[in-house]
Design an enzyme around this catalytic site. Structure first.
Site, PDB file in Angstrom:
ATOM      1  N   ASN A 234     -13.480   3.319  -4.295  1.00  0.00           N
ATOM      2  CA  ASN A 234     -14.342   2.266  -3.773  1.00  0.00           C
ATOM      3  C   ASN A 234     -15.798   2.679  -4.007  1.00  0.00           C
ATOM      4  OD1 ASN A 234     -15.901   0.591  -2.192  1.00  0.00           O
ATOM      5  ND2 ASN A 234     -14.578   0.688  -0.394  1.00  0.00           N
TER       6      ASN A 234
ATOM      7  N   HIS B 278     -13.366  -6.948  -4.644  1.00  0.00           N
ATOM      8  CA  HIS B 278     -13.920  -5.639  -4.276  1.00  0.00           C
ATOM      9  C   HIS B 278     -12.782  -4.624  -4.348  1.00  0.00           C
ATOM     10  CE1 HIS B 278     -15.810  -2.387  -2.337  1.00  0.00           C
ATOM     11  NE2 HIS B 278     -15.322  -2.593  -1.129  1.00  0.00           N
TER      12      HIS B 278
ATOM     13  N   CYS C  82     -20.590  -3.276   0.765  1.00  0.00           N
ATOM     14  CA  CYS C  82     -19.732  -3.557  -0.397  1.00  0.00           C
ATOM     15  C   CYS C  82     -19.845  -5.006  -0.876  1.00  0.00           C
ATOM     16  CB  CYS C  82     -18.284  -3.202  -0.082  1.00  0.00           C
ATOM     17  SG  CYS C  82     -18.111  -1.518   0.501  1.00  0.00           S
TER      18      CYS C  82
HETATM   19  N1  COA Z   1      -4.122  12.017   3.819  1.00  0.00           N
HETATM   20  C1  COA Z   1      -3.043  12.168   4.594  1.00  0.00           C
HETATM   21  N2  COA Z   1      -2.920  11.561   5.791  1.00  0.00           N
HETATM   22  C2  COA Z   1      -3.933  10.796   6.211  1.00  0.00           C
HETATM   23  C3  COA Z   1      -5.085  10.598   5.451  1.00  0.00           C
HETATM   24  C4  COA Z   1      -5.177  11.247   4.204  1.00  0.00           C
HETATM   25  N3  COA Z   1      -6.221  11.121   3.381  1.00  0.00           N
HETATM   26  N4  COA Z   1      -5.918   9.769   6.122  1.00  0.00           N
HETATM   27  C5  COA Z   1      -5.313   9.451   7.275  1.00  0.00           C
HETATM   28  N5  COA Z   1      -4.102  10.072   7.324  1.00  0.00           N
HETATM   29  C6  COA Z   1      -3.093  10.018   8.385  1.00  0.00           C
HETATM   30  C7  COA Z   1      -3.664   9.688   9.743  1.00  0.00           C
HETATM   31  O1  COA Z   1      -4.134  10.856  10.372  1.00  0.00           O
HETATM   32  C8  COA Z   1      -2.470   9.099  10.442  1.00  0.00           C
HETATM   33  O2  COA Z   1      -1.651  10.145  10.874  1.00  0.00           O
HETATM   34  P1  COA Z   1      -0.866  10.050  12.300  1.00  0.00           P
HETATM   35  O3  COA Z   1       0.082   8.891  12.133  1.00  0.00           O
HETATM   36  O4  COA Z   1      -0.202  11.372  12.371  1.00  0.00           O
HETATM   37  O5  COA Z   1      -1.934   9.811  13.309  1.00  0.00           O
HETATM   38  C9  COA Z   1      -1.723   8.378   9.321  1.00  0.00           C
HETATM   39  O6  COA Z   1      -2.211   8.945   8.090  1.00  0.00           O
HETATM   40  C10 COA Z   1      -1.959   6.883   9.315  1.00  0.00           C
HETATM   41  O7  COA Z   1      -3.344   6.653   9.378  1.00  0.00           O
HETATM   42  P2  COA Z   1      -3.917   5.189   9.352  1.00  0.00           P
HETATM   43  O8  COA Z   1      -5.415   5.251   9.412  1.00  0.00           O
HETATM   44  O9  COA Z   1      -3.233   4.359  10.385  1.00  0.00           O
HETATM   45  O10 COA Z   1      -3.452   4.719   7.894  1.00  0.00           O
HETATM   46  P3  COA Z   1      -3.518   3.302   7.221  1.00  0.00           P
HETATM   47  O11 COA Z   1      -2.192   2.913   6.759  1.00  0.00           O
HETATM   48  O12 COA Z   1      -4.297   2.318   8.046  1.00  0.00           O
HETATM   49  O13 COA Z   1      -4.381   3.612   5.917  1.00  0.00           O
HETATM   50  C11 COA Z   1      -6.614   3.257   5.096  1.00  0.00           C
HETATM   51  C12 COA Z   1      -5.732   4.042   6.047  1.00  0.00           C
HETATM   52  C13 COA Z   1      -8.060   3.692   5.299  1.00  0.00           C
HETATM   53  C14 COA Z   1      -6.188   3.573   3.678  1.00  0.00           C
HETATM   54  C15 COA Z   1      -6.450   1.735   5.370  1.00  0.00           C
HETATM   55  O14 COA Z   1      -6.576   1.481   6.757  1.00  0.00           O
HETATM   56  C16 COA Z   1      -7.445   0.910   4.632  1.00  0.00           C
HETATM   57  O15 COA Z   1      -7.474   0.882   3.419  1.00  0.00           O
HETATM   58  N6  COA Z   1      -8.281   0.145   5.341  1.00  0.00           N
HETATM   59  C17 COA Z   1      -9.321  -0.624   4.726  1.00  0.00           C
HETATM   60  C18 COA Z   1     -10.426   0.281   4.358  1.00  0.00           C
HETATM   61  C19 COA Z   1     -11.419  -0.362   3.431  1.00  0.00           C
HETATM   62  O16 COA Z   1     -11.144  -1.294   2.738  1.00  0.00           O
HETATM   63  N7  COA Z   1     -12.618   0.186   3.454  1.00  0.00           N
HETATM   64  C20 COA Z   1     -13.649  -0.239   2.609  1.00  0.00           C
HETATM   65  C21 COA Z   1     -14.486  -1.233   3.284  1.00  0.00           C
HETATM   66  S1  COA Z   1     -15.628  -1.882   2.189  1.00  0.00           S
END
Ligand code: COA
Length: 325
Positions: free
Chosen positions: A282, A252, A112
């Site tokens: 993204n 980004h 990215c």
């Molecule tokens: N829909 C519903 N629930 C979802 C889900 C979805 N699409 N994806 C994950 N969950 C659930 C998980 O299973 C978890 O459930 P649990 O508590 O029962 O185990 C819960 O949601 C929390 O998951 P978690 O991964 O801890 O959520 P989060 O608050 O960290 O959000 C992201 C996840 C990916 C949105 C976040 O971590 C993020 O944006 N990170 C940066 C990613 C990024 O920038 N990537 C690009 C890099 S260039």
């Protein structure tokens, strides 16, 4: 002093739009979860177009907007982690498509942060006097390396390409940059693994599980906020600028919550961050140039404005640039 000026911007995305509701029909998710956790509402997903088509379309628009004949292009640099082939590069395919017969063309991969790294390379060639101009593009069809059964990643990404035509300039242009890599954290975001299988080491056929995007979302979140903040501070302090001197920041487009943290920690009003991930998701190396092009097309930036482009991504990598538009 010689600078590299962004003369024209352009982007190209597949026509097909996939909403959060569409995705909730194939995995256990909801519009509410995706919107609250990421800020994404919809994304463009290929209905067959490969990366080279989106990149070539962007290149054609760039030359048209800059009124440059293809044979006068010196350099083509394309950033992508989802090229059509291992070889030829996307840049060489685009060279053929647009007829840039005199250009040197190659690809780079920095996930990215790719557009920032590609722009930096073009800037160095131009500042060194090797080339006078360049077509710089970030393009991806991430939909082909996403596991559409994995709700934690498939809701985040979109397909598209964006870029800039840049030229040697005596006044406006790229002022300074900060690029960085942390290879020791590469494992927190991976995709596209191809195992070494050969006649003497046959492995089971089928797609390897690590072909798909795997991400430790929380670790990526921490990496992004920490390093983008440091990188933006470095670039601004180098030029002794305060937030009041900056017209727009094009970050980004990964997650609105990451941008909110950066805005708060740097004490820069959120309105100064140009965001469009709501409609694109993204798009990796394409995300910054797609947003920059939108900002430019809307006429929100004018000559003399100072803007910052800042990205982070797999590798792990980051890149920030201060531009005198
Ligand atoms: N829909 C519903 N629930 C979802 C889900 C979805 N699409 N994806 C994950 N969950 C659930 C998980 O299973 C978890 O459930 P649990 O508590 O029962 O185990 C819960 O949601 C929390 O998951 P978690 O991964 O801890 O959520 P989060 O608050 O960290 O959000 C992201 C996840 C990916 C949105 C976040 O971590 C993020 O944006 N990170 C940066 C990613 C990024 O920038 N990537 C690009 C890099 S260039």
């Amino acid at each position: 002093m010689i600078k590299t000026r962004l003369i024209a911007t352009a982007s190209s995305v597949p026509e097909q739009i996939i909403t959060n509701d569409d995705i909730s029909k194939i995995v256990d998710t909801s519009d509410e979860w995706i919107t609250q956790r990421t800020g994404i509402k919809e994304r463009h997903i290929s209905s067959g177009e490969n990366t080279s088509e989106l990149v070539a379309d962007t290149a054609r628009k760039l030359l048209e907007r800059a009124s440059v004949a293809p044979e006068n292009v010196d350099l083509i640099v394309v950033a992508s982690v989802t090229p059509d082939f291992g070889t030829p590069s996307l840049a060489c395919m685009v060279q053929k498509e647009i007829g840039a017969v005199n250009a040197v063309a190659f690809d780079i991969a920095a996930a990215c942060s790719g557009f920032m790294f590609a722009l930096s390379i073009a800037d160095k060639y131009i500042k060194a006097g090797v080339y006078k101009n360049a077509v710089v593009i970030g393009g991806e069809t991430l939909s082909k390396i996403i596991d559409w059964k994995d709700r934690s990643t498939c809701v985040l990404f979109g397909d598209g390409a964006g870029g800039a035509y840049v030229e040697k300039s005596e006044d406006a242009g790229i002022i300074c940059e900060d690029l960085g890599s942390c290879g020791d954290q590469y494992h927190i975001l991976t995709e596209g693994y191809s195992p070494c299988s050969n006649a003497f080491n046959e492995i089971p056929s089928g797609v390897h599980p690590d072909w798909y995007v795997h991400m430790d979302g929380r670790e990526v979140f921490k990496f992004a906020t920490k390093n983008v903040i440091k990188s933006m501070q470095k670039v601004m302090s180098q030029e002794k600028l305060t937030q009041g001197d900056i017209k727009y920041i094009v970050p980004h487009q990964a997650n609105v919550r990451i941008t909110e943290v950066i805005s708060k920690k740097l004490d820069i009003p959120y309105e100064k961050f140009y965001m469009n991930m709501e409609r694109y998701g993204n798009t990796s190396s394409a995300s910054i140039p797609i947003a920059l092009n939108e900002l430019n097309e809307k006429g929100l930036i004018a000559r003399g404005d100072k803007i910052i482009l800042s990205g982070f991504g797999g590798g792990m990598t980051w890149g920030t640039m201060l531009i005198d538009w």
